[in-house]
Write an enzyme that holds these catalytic residues in place. Sequence first.
Site, short mmCIF file in Angstrom:
data_model
loop_
_atom_site.label_atom_id
_atom_site.label_comp_id
_atom_site.label_asym_id
_atom_site.label_seq_id
_atom_site.Cartn_x
_atom_site.Cartn_y
_atom_site.Cartn_z
N GLY A 17 0.91 -1.06 0.01
CA GLY A 17 -0.18 -0.30 0.08
C GLY A 17 1.23 1.26 0.22
CB SER A 47 1.39 -7.00 5.65
OG SER A 47 1.52 -7.11 7.12
CE LYS A 86 8.50 21.56 -2.67
NZ LYS A 86 9.15 20.35 -3.09
N PRO A 109 11.84 28.30 -7.58
CG PRO A 109 11.64 30.05 -9.17
CD PRO A 109 13.07 29.46 -8.19
CB VAL A 196 3.37 -11.37 1.05
CG1 VAL A 196 4.18 -12.19 -0.42
CG2 VAL A 196 3.10 -10.59 0.07
CG LEU A 347 10.79 3.02 -1.49
CD1 LEU A 347 9.96 3.55 0.15
CD2 LEU A 347 11.66 4.71 -1.54
N GLY A 359 11.01 11.37 -5.34
CA GLY A 359 10.13 9.35 -5.11
C GLY A 359 8.46 9.71 -5.93
CB ILE A 360 5.54 11.47 -4.93
CG1 ILE A 360 5.71 10.75 -3.46
CG2 ILE A 360 4.66 12.00 -5.37
CD1 ILE A 360 4.88 11.91 -2.63
#
Length: 527
Positions: A17, A47, A86, A109, A196, A347, A359-360
């Site tokens: 998730g 999980s 942001k 910016p 799992v 990840l 990352g996102i």
Amino acid sequence: MQADKTAARGGVLIVGGGTAGWLTACFLAKQLGAGRPDGVPVTLVESPEFGIIGVGEGTFPSIRGTLAAIGIDEARFIRSCNATFKQGISFRHWVRAPGQAGPASYFHPFSQPSQRQGGFELLPYWLAGDAGDAGFAAAVTMQQRVADAAHGPKRVHDPDFLGPLNYAYHFDAARFAALLAEHGRSLGVRHVLGNVERVELDGQGMIGAVHTAEQGALRAGLYVDCTGFRARLIGDALGAPFKRVDDVLFVDRAVTLQVPYATPDAPIPSYTISTAHEAGWTWDIGLQGRRGIGYVYSSRYTDDARAEQVLRDYIGAGADGLEARRLALQVGYRETQWVGNCVAVGLSGGFLEPLESSGIGLIEAAAYLIGFLFPHGGEFAPAARQFNAQMRERYERIVDFIKLHYCLTQRTDSRFWSDNADPASIPASLRDRLEQWQTRPPHRLDFVTDLEMYPPSSWQYVLYGMEYATRLHPSALDPARRAAARQEFATIAQVAGKALADLPPHRALVDHFCNRAAHSGNPRHVA
């Protein structure tokens, strides 16, 4: 190809998730019509025992398009996720150490450099000194002045996800995942709780089933690995190798604290504050009710105890009595992130570092690509080749962009910074670009748009924020335009003052969206 390996027929099983799993689930459910009788079923198993890492709570402006695409309105998102706006990143002490003569910070910016339609680019004239001593971001956009005054990027009457200034968000990672889960279920995602135990491979070396203690065997046509650093499917079961890049990007640890505001009505900065320290840097992110602060550092140049002390010294008395959380980071990525009928997102596919919210952004890119390339008839191999090529190139370009922040430093106060400036630690691709940019600025033709996370302007803001010297050839300047350029710089400064009067204080803007959500029947805060 076995019939049950046809992706559309077998559906999608997302394992794990968090932001990666649920953002992918929402996007695929919307794209593939999971809630319709003729759609592709999407199941997510997670999980109940594992928490969300949530290393970073910042995003890139692309998140607005993603939220709109999956059908979450802006007010609901802001209220549910403790979110704020942001407008960029303030980099402090990256160029030089505290106490050294010269500017202590620069700003990246999100708004593009000002350019009138059909007009000329201002960057060469800024390099020639026609903006005076103003930094590049302050000279070519009004956003720095607005953000420095803690005002927001939009007005209360602006439509969702639109405003005069470009923006992204800061948010609470756990609440965001919970909101996405709630929304995903409303889109038709089947949500299963289970641990799992093992991954079963079939005779072709593809995944045949994921076995859980609680639900037994779960089967699908396409499996999406969102199990984080554990990489249970793509790594453990399928053996896709992990390429380390810690010879380029040195930080591999983080220590974090959640710090309350001194007063409930304290101003909220509408940018990430990134402050360089002896062996890494701190992020300082303002949410509605707290600051999320963390120190990202290299274990080769400091130890955990010293790192926590640096973090507490940065925060001051506000850190007293708060318990820090430590994280170990695997810096690198899998060059092959789609193997057979399994694709990694988040990840499990790779991690570089929290700088610039990559990352996102990579989760968004991966989810979009999966939806676009979805192998409805079971054509996994060509989809995998295209996905792997594009994601690999994205990671390579992000590595270069992040390294740009480090390698141009003038700091010599610690070995961490000296080693970062060593040409031996700079990828050849970035060295080539820097060599060209000695005599010309970065241009859009230096970049392949569909493979880039960051536009040319981002490279320009960082390059010249880090005080890189570009010696323009005389042909780059049109003498007849220099007076017009000086007038344009003056106009931008003047308009920035008007924008400041037109745009509300950041906290007031956030409060407006929260109140709007509360009175529209949207759910209350997600716990």
